[in-house]
Design an enzyme around this catalytic site. Sequence first.
Site, PDB file in Angstrom:
ATOM      1  N   GLU A 112     -74.765 -31.863  21.874  1.00 41.80           N
ATOM      2  CA  GLU A 112     -74.312 -30.480  21.657  1.00 41.80           C
ATOM      3  C   GLU A 112     -72.861 -30.543  21.211  1.00 41.80           C
ATOM      4  O   GLU A 112     -72.009 -31.042  21.964  1.00 41.80           O
ATOM      5  CB  GLU A 112     -74.420 -29.628  22.930  1.00 41.80           C
ATOM      6  CG  GLU A 112     -75.826 -29.217  23.275  1.00 41.80           C
ATOM      7  CD  GLU A 112     -75.891 -28.189  24.414  1.00 41.80           C
ATOM      8  OE1 GLU A 112     -74.996 -27.325  24.510  1.00 41.80           O
ATOM      9  OE2 GLU A 112     -76.845 -28.289  25.204  1.00 41.80           O
ATOM     10  N   GLU A 118     -77.199 -30.842  31.130  1.00 39.51           N
ATOM     11  CA  GLU A 118     -75.947 -30.483  31.822  1.00 39.51           C
ATOM     12  C   GLU A 118     -76.149 -30.334  33.333  1.00 39.51           C
ATOM     13  O   GLU A 118     -75.815 -29.293  33.919  1.00 39.51           O
ATOM     14  CB  GLU A 118     -75.365 -29.200  31.217  1.00 39.51           C
ATOM     15  CG  GLU A 118     -74.966 -29.380  29.780  1.00 39.51           C
ATOM     16  CD  GLU A 118     -74.184 -28.200  29.170  1.00 39.51           C
ATOM     17  OE1 GLU A 118     -74.107 -27.133  29.800  1.00 39.51           O
ATOM     18  OE2 GLU A 118     -73.657 -28.381  28.065  1.00 39.51           O
TER      19      GLU A 118
HETATM   20  O1  AHR Z   1     -75.773 -24.233  23.330  1.00 36.75           O
HETATM   21  C1  AHR Z   1     -75.557 -23.224  24.283  1.00 36.75           C
HETATM   22  C2  AHR Z   1     -75.489 -23.750  25.696  1.00 36.75           C
HETATM   23  O2  AHR Z   1     -74.334 -24.552  25.841  1.00 36.75           O
HETATM   24  C3  AHR Z   1     -76.607 -24.666  26.123  1.00 36.75           C
HETATM   25  O3  AHR Z   1     -77.706 -23.970  26.604  1.00 36.75           O
HETATM   26  C4  AHR Z   1     -75.977 -25.467  27.230  1.00 36.75           C
HETATM   27  O4  AHR Z   1     -76.521 -26.747  27.343  1.00 36.75           O
HETATM   28  C5  AHR Z   1     -74.509 -25.489  26.887  1.00 36.75           C
HETATM   29  O5  AHR Z   1     -73.726 -25.130  27.965  1.00 36.75           O
END
Ligand code: AHR
Length: 497
Positions: free
Chosen positions: A291, A172
């Site tokens: 994610e 990110e």
């Molecule tokens: O999964 C939790 C967080 O969400 C991770 O660390 C990040 O990549 C995202 O913002």
Amino acid sequence: MKAKMTLAREFKIGEIDRRIYGSFIEHLGRAVYGGIYEPDHITADEDGFRGDVIELVKELNVPVVRYPGGNFVSGYNWEDGVGPVDKRPNRLDLAWGTTEPNTFGTNEFMKWCQKANTDCMMAVNLGTRGADEARNLVEYMNHKGNSAWADLRKSHGYNDPWGVKLWCLGNEMDGAWQMGAKTAVDYGKLANEASKMMKWTDGSIETVLCGSSSRNSPTFGEWEAQSLDIAYDSIDYVSLHQYYENRAGDTPSFLARTLELEEFIYSVICVCDYIKAKKRSKKTINLSFDEWNVWYHSDNAPYERWSYSPPRLEDIYNFEDALLVGSMLITLLRHCDRIKIACLAQLVNVIAPIFTKTGGGVFKQTIFYPFEHLSNFGRGVALNPIITCEKYDCKEFTDVPYVEAIATYDEENESLVIFAVNKSADEQQELTVNLMDFDGYKPAEFISMDGHDKNDVNSFESDFVKPHANNLPEIDGAELNVVLKPFSWNVIKLKKF
Ligand code: AHR
């Protein structure tokens, strides 16, 4: 309500890459410490890994686990987590405001992967560090020996290289909350150089470029285009991240989020192919949705700053979350021709399907089940069913189909499976499935999750939100008739008899 579905072998979307059923472990909260690793636990093995957790990870059948972050990785010095444990430093983790003891690191994670029957998807720090540390880590992990970093691994007791194939180029990097956040151009240049050097170190690896941190990110679209323009030739996948929430308590809109997810995936594919066209390239960039989940229940939970592994992001999932998680997986499979990797974020305790008590038991959250079903039964190719059903309008969307479904066909094992969600709170769907050219296929099992209030949850004391078996649906010639109960998750398995 009545609904119709038509299935045919020709409706093939693509081969399902098993890695679409991946997950994620970050050094965050109790994911590692008190989650997968707890040496004093009654079920812990000689490496300190919780046996009860490993059993459930095996039930989920997760083929790949992303590690060690997440936001954590952007400040992580991987060297802190290898070598003699008593020499490893405590570090402040600026991502989550806690203290990282480094008693669990890269080699421990690789051993855990072996025991949990999964592969590692390793992330490198491109926040506070750069291409040099990234290529050193590839050398440490994957080079056989006779070089400084590989020999260091050997001196740590790991003679054989780990052979990690999949590498994330940071995390990110567009987000202001990220340590070392960058502009798309700066990130594109760094990721390009890092990926080149990592692949020169080990030519067999694949790398993932960070896409936007979500579709809502202000630079979404432009970020992907600019960074891809620079790094296109040296990377293999672009990442997508997306979490959904229902803070407003608007369930119809919450369950309709997959329409937005569909748009998101489609847009990223378009940007990848735009850059492909611009470069007249023969190479296609695929997607790593590394994610995804529901995340909001644990908002504002207090924790002690700089403590070790305090409970963080410990969402307790309810029944409507399970319906959305099932619908999200169906949506990912609808794009399995381009989505080759996806990671349910995360795996244990932190926004996760598996929940432990430190020093105590473990339970399966509601979202465990749709994931388990898809991961175990969703094999072969994904078929795009033609569905005719009623639609609804809600606050944030119009024309939302009540039925969300996908079918998977495993030719070798002569198995056809339909996965379907009924999003109507009060009406069942009388679904007629036209099986056309699936001659001889008959229902073998019908599992569902239904009959629950949308707010029902599981706990250490009660596991009452779980699937149950149903009577087999009727089949009349090529027509299968099945009732999908209101608010339900359904798995209909057919075998050739
Ligand atoms: O999964 C939790 C967080 O969400 C991770 O660390 C990040 O990549 C995202 O913002």
